[in-house]
Design an enzyme around this catalytic site. Structure first.
Site, mmCIF file in Angstrom:
data_model
loop_
_atom_site.group_PDB
_atom_site.id
_atom_site.type_symbol
_atom_site.label_atom_id
_atom_site.label_comp_id
_atom_site.label_asym_id
_atom_site.label_seq_id
_atom_site.Cartn_x
_atom_site.Cartn_y
_atom_site.Cartn_z
ATOM 1 N N CYS A 13 0.828 -1.199 0.000
ATOM 2 C CA CYS A 13 0.000 0.000 0.000
ATOM 3 C C CYS A 13 0.866 1.254 0.000
ATOM 4 O O CYS A 13 2.085 1.191 0.129
ATOM 5 C CB CYS A 13 -0.921 0.014 1.210
ATOM 6 S SG CYS A 13 -0.014 0.086 2.770
ATOM 7 N N ASP A 433 7.747 26.503 -33.407
ATOM 8 C CA ASP A 433 8.833 27.123 -34.163
ATOM 9 C C ASP A 433 8.535 26.858 -35.633
ATOM 10 O O ASP A 433 7.940 25.827 -35.977
ATOM 11 C CB ASP A 433 10.167 26.499 -33.758
ATOM 12 C CG ASP A 433 11.296 26.959 -34.646
ATOM 13 O OD1 ASP A 433 11.507 28.177 -34.757
ATOM 14 O OD2 ASP A 433 11.946 26.087 -35.252
ATOM 15 N N SER A 470 28.404 29.161 -43.751
ATOM 16 C CA SER A 470 27.274 29.099 -42.826
ATOM 17 C C SER A 470 26.648 27.700 -42.823
ATOM 18 O O SER A 470 26.682 26.985 -43.821
ATOM 19 C CB SER A 470 26.212 30.137 -43.223
ATOM 20 O OG SER A 470 25.060 29.996 -42.424
ATOM 21 N N GLU A 471 26.072 27.331 -41.687
ATOM 22 C CA GLU A 471 25.385 26.046 -41.574
ATOM 23 C C GLU A 471 23.876 26.223 -41.487
ATOM 24 O O GLU A 471 23.139 25.275 -41.224
ATOM 25 C CB GLU A 471 25.892 25.293 -40.334
ATOM 26 C CG GLU A 471 27.361 24.912 -40.424
ATOM 27 C CD GLU A 471 27.832 24.171 -39.188
ATOM 28 O OE1 GLU A 471 27.046 24.038 -38.227
ATOM 29 O OE2 GLU A 471 28.992 23.730 -39.177
ATOM 30 N N VAL A 503 24.531 37.836 -43.095
ATOM 31 C CA VAL A 503 25.952 37.516 -43.025
ATOM 32 C C VAL A 503 26.758 38.568 -43.793
ATOM 33 O O VAL A 503 26.259 39.215 -44.721
ATOM 34 C CB VAL A 503 26.257 36.115 -43.609
ATOM 35 C CG1 VAL A 503 25.559 35.043 -42.803
ATOM 36 C CG2 VAL A 503 25.852 36.023 -45.087
ATOM 37 N N LEU A 513 27.506 41.445 -48.800
ATOM 38 C CA LEU A 513 26.439 41.459 -47.799
ATOM 39 C C LEU A 513 25.282 40.592 -48.273
ATOM 40 O O LEU A 513 24.898 40.633 -49.456
ATOM 41 C CB LEU A 513 25.923 42.893 -47.568
ATOM 42 C CG LEU A 513 26.955 43.956 -47.147
ATOM 43 C CD1 LEU A 513 26.288 45.327 -47.095
ATOM 44 C CD2 LEU A 513 27.542 43.606 -45.792
ATOM 45 N N GLY A 515 21.432 39.589 -46.522
ATOM 46 C CA GLY A 515 20.580 39.575 -45.342
ATOM 47 C C GLY A 515 19.311 40.371 -45.531
ATOM 48 O O GLY A 515 18.870 40.627 -46.657
ATOM 49 N N ASP A 632 12.768 22.208 -32.637
ATOM 50 C CA ASP A 632 13.710 21.142 -32.989
ATOM 51 C C ASP A 632 15.170 21.562 -32.940
ATOM 52 O O ASP A 632 16.055 20.715 -32.961
ATOM 53 C CB ASP A 632 13.417 20.640 -34.409
ATOM 54 C CG ASP A 632 13.872 21.625 -35.478
ATOM 55 O OD1 ASP A 632 13.713 22.842 -35.247
ATOM 56 O OD2 ASP A 632 14.384 21.193 -36.515
#
Length: 746
Positions: A13, A433, A470-471, A503, A513, A515, A632
């Site tokens: 119990c 996201d 860049s990744e 970047v 440039l 971005g 993620d």
């Protein structure tokens, strides 16, 4: 500090679990103790300089229980130990029940002869009290542990438990009968049986032993999920050692070994294919029955099934590090944890037994004063002690948690703790996201606009140079597109990524440039003349990026990330469940709102930098909303950890998975809704269990005390009280086991 898991047999119990926890917590060198009644385990953190396993084992045995070490790093060995412990417990319970029944049945027959005039040999009828004493004593002996544990917990811990109630109830009936028998023998009435409770004592022990047997069998079924998962793990592997094929046990496989897998075999550990190709059934991971093609470089997961060709792979993860081992660990972690709702039951259980003892004593005193009949008062005293059932309260929550988390694991949803299982259905806002969660995270270049007379390849070339180091998924899309057009991409001399802006790269002392508007505003470069082009692309849900060389704008490049297959359906189902669905992203508002229009999202939080995602979550929680975050990536980890419930996509990063409360193994967003629905179902079962456990005790104890006697002369027999107590515990466990019939209701 070390950690250890100890298997404990003999817990009946919630008060048993509480008493064991309290006693172990008092030991010098023990820092933390958790005791799980259903899994029959204790989890301890302790100082190995002050205590050994043997010390802990002796401590458990000092208060009347049996301990088994389950701290092996091999999950299968631990399962084998637990199964042996469970099997031994069931075997002992069965033996004790049968032994008690053998003596209880003839005792029941002899008791009935007094009322129904059944035929009985003369020598038995002349010594009826003695015969009943012998049979009752033999029937009670198998239940000696109730007396041992009931007394030991009072002596060692100064607290009572369920065994204390049983030992007092049975002991009172048995000792009172002995006193009456001795009195009759001294008076020369050896055949007299009036006022004897031998059959009551025997029946109570027999019923309780039956309940112990049935409960042990039922509780064993709550860990089916772990057993099924471990059953997927192959025992052997074929590896190449010294140029020869050799069959070894799974424990002998080492990282870097070359493993051979033939058609129809389960893959033993995680790895990467180095030779051959095949189709692999990964349904245990993805839920998809269609085999996944594997060739050189493909990753394979241990316990999945090779369907067609043979191949060799290099072992990359073994033992605890394999995918299957991590899944098992997460399921065990969830089953070991406690749901917040369990605190209520535990608080009540802590005071339950003393309260019942008090009620029993008051019942005895009051009825003795009213009726002047010792036998009558004793009957009600015994009934109160026996019918009370803290077991049902103690089993209500953990049995449902164990079954619920097991069901979730079987559906590819890893619920990491009981708190999350309880809280998920209360979520009001689900925030996704965008990139890699709602979308595939594999964007493609859709538009290239040149402004200085260059051809499109020239604009794409400069963009690819800037993004070469860049990744980011958008960078990979740009570089991939340039390579497909056979564009030469020189290595930049310097590279700098500016979070939320873009970047900056340097090639041959010239600045490139790439971005958004913010990047060019920082460089005092006017972008107003291309605003209409940017706006048009963004309203289509594309990410528009400006390409600049030195202080001039060369062109505009657009990238789009396509939605995952079930994103729209997942959002639709969540809204049917009454949840608000939001999106949080670093993309600009126009691009983000295009996605929301496609999916009928309630609200979008756009242009949110990664480090600010958790701040947005905190704001919502500050408004009193219960928030779930679904993500993620590494940049989602703070938001996952900061939400009420963090949900990580199984294909995401390890850090995101570690930060989450729920992991979706199959990378299917519909499982967010399934997790919420399963949480609702599990909480429904927990509330049912607690309701019936509370209601049973609230109704049963007054009836056992004789509350109905003044109204209609109804008096509860202690034997019926014992049977009711057994059935109350079984009803709770059985109700939890019915959860295995769960089907998605969405």
């Amino acid at each position: 500090m070390d950690k250890i898991t100890i298997g404990i047999s003999g817990m009946h119990c919630a008060s048993c679990a509480i008493n064991i926890k309290e006693y172990l917590s008092r030991l010098d060198g023990v820092f933390k103790v958790k005791v799980n009644l259903v899994s029959q385990e204790a989890y301890l953190e302790y100082d190995p300089q002050k205590l050994t396993y043997l010390d802990l084992q002796k401590a458990v045995e000092r208060i009347g229980y049996k301990a088994v070490d389950l701290s092996s790093s091999n999950a299968q060995n631990n399962l084998d130990q637990k199964q042996k412990l469970s099997f031994d417990q069931i075997t002992r319970a069965k033996t004790k029940f049968i032994f008690a029944l053998i003596f209880t049945l003839p005792l029941a027959y002899l008791t009935l002869t007094h009322h129904l005039k059944f035929p009985v040999p003369l020598y038995l009828s002349e010594n009826m009290a003695l015969v009943q004493f012998i049979l009752a004593t033999a029937a009670i002996l198998p239940g000696y542990q109730f007396f041992k544990q009931g007394i030991m917990t009072v002596i060692r811990i100064h607290r009572a438990n369920m065994d204390t109630l049983v030992s007092l109830g049975v002991g009172a009936a048995y000792l009172y009968s002995i006193l009456i028998s001795v009195s009759n023998w001294r008076s020369g009435f050896s055949e007299a049986v009036q006022g004897l409770y031998y059959e009551t004592a025997a029946f109570l022990i027999t019923f309780i032993l039956l309940g112990e047997l049935l409960e042990a069998i039922a509780k064993g079924k709550t860990s089916l999920a772990i057993k099924r998962l471990l059953g997927l793990q192959p025992k052997k592997a074929i590896v190449i050692r010294d140029g020869q094929e050799k069959e070894v046990s799974i424990e002998e496989v080492q990282v870097g070994d070359t493993v051979i897998v033939r058609p129809g075999e389960r893959i033993p550990v995680d790895g990467a294919v180095i030779d051959g190709h095949s189709g692999v059934d990964e349904s245990m991971v993805t839920g998809e029955s269609i085999p996944v093609e594997k060739s050189i470089g493909s990753e394979v997961i241990g316990a999945t099934i090779n369907k067609s060709g043979s191949f060799k792979f290099k072992a990359t993860k073994i033992g605890r590090d394999t995918f299957l081992a991590r899944v098992i660990q997460l399921v065990r972690q969830a089953q070991e944890s406690r749901a917040p709702i369990q605190e209520l039951a535990d608080k009540i259980a802590a005071y339950f037994v003393p309260a019942v003892l008090t009620i029993g004593i008051l019942t005895f005193i009051i009825w003795l004063m009213i009726s002047q009949n010792l036998s009558f008062a004793l009957n009600n005293f015994i009934s109160v002690l026996i019918i009370a059932c803290p077991c049902a309260l103690g089993l209500a929550t953990p049995t449902a948690v164990m079954v619920g988390t097991g069901i979730a694991a079987g559906q590819g949803i890893l619920v990491k703790n009981a708190r999350s299982l309880q809280l998920a259905y209360e979520i009001e806002v689900v925030i996704f996201d965008k990139t890699g969660t709602l979308t595939k995270g594999e964007p493609v270049v859709t538009d290239i606009i040149n402004l200085k007379g260059q051809d499109q390849q020239e604009v794409l070339k400069y963009a690819a140079i800037a993004e070469k180091r860049s990744e980011h998924p958008l960078a990979e899309a740009i570089v991939r597109s340039a390579k497909r057009q056979d564009i030469e991409i020189p290595e930049p001399d310097a590279f700098n990524a500016l979070t939320g802006k873009g970047v900056i790269a340097r090639l041959n002392k010239e600045i490139i440039l790439l971005g958004n508007r913010k990047l060019f505003a920082d460089k005092n470069i006017n972008t107003s003349f291309i605003e209409d082009k940017l706006h048009y692309l963004e309203t289509q849900g594309k990410t528009a990026m400006i390409v600049g060389y030195e202080n001039e704008i060369l062109g505009v490049l657009a990238v789009a990330d396509i939605l995952k297959e079930f994103s729209a359906e997942a959002v639709s189902v969540l809204k049917k469940l009454g949840k608000q669905v939001w999106v949080i992203t670093g993309d600009n508002r126009l691009t983000s709102e295009a996605i929301t229009r496609q999916l009928d999202i309630d609200r979008v939080l756009a242009e949110v930098l990664p480090e600010d995602k958790s701040k947005e979550i905190k704001k919502l929680r500050g408004q009193g909303l219960k928030v779930a975050m679904v993500g993620d990536g590494i940049n989602d980890a703070p938001a996952l950890a900061g939400s009420d419930i963090g949900v990580a996509i199984g294909a995401g990063t390890d850090i995101a998975i570690e930060s989450a409360d729920i992991v979706l193994v199959k990378d299917d967003l519909r499982d967010v809704a399934t997790a919420i629905d399963l949480s609702r179902y599990a909480m429904k079962k927990i509330k049912q269990n607690l309701f019936w456990a509370f209601l049973y005790n609230l109704i049963a104890i007054p009836i056992a005390a004789g509350a109905l006697y003044p109204l209609g002369g109804f008096l509860l027999s202690p034997m019926i009280a014992g049977l009711a107590m057994v059935l109350s515990s079984l009803s709770v466990v059985s109700n939890s086991l019915l959860m295995y019939r769960y089907r998605k209701n969405i």
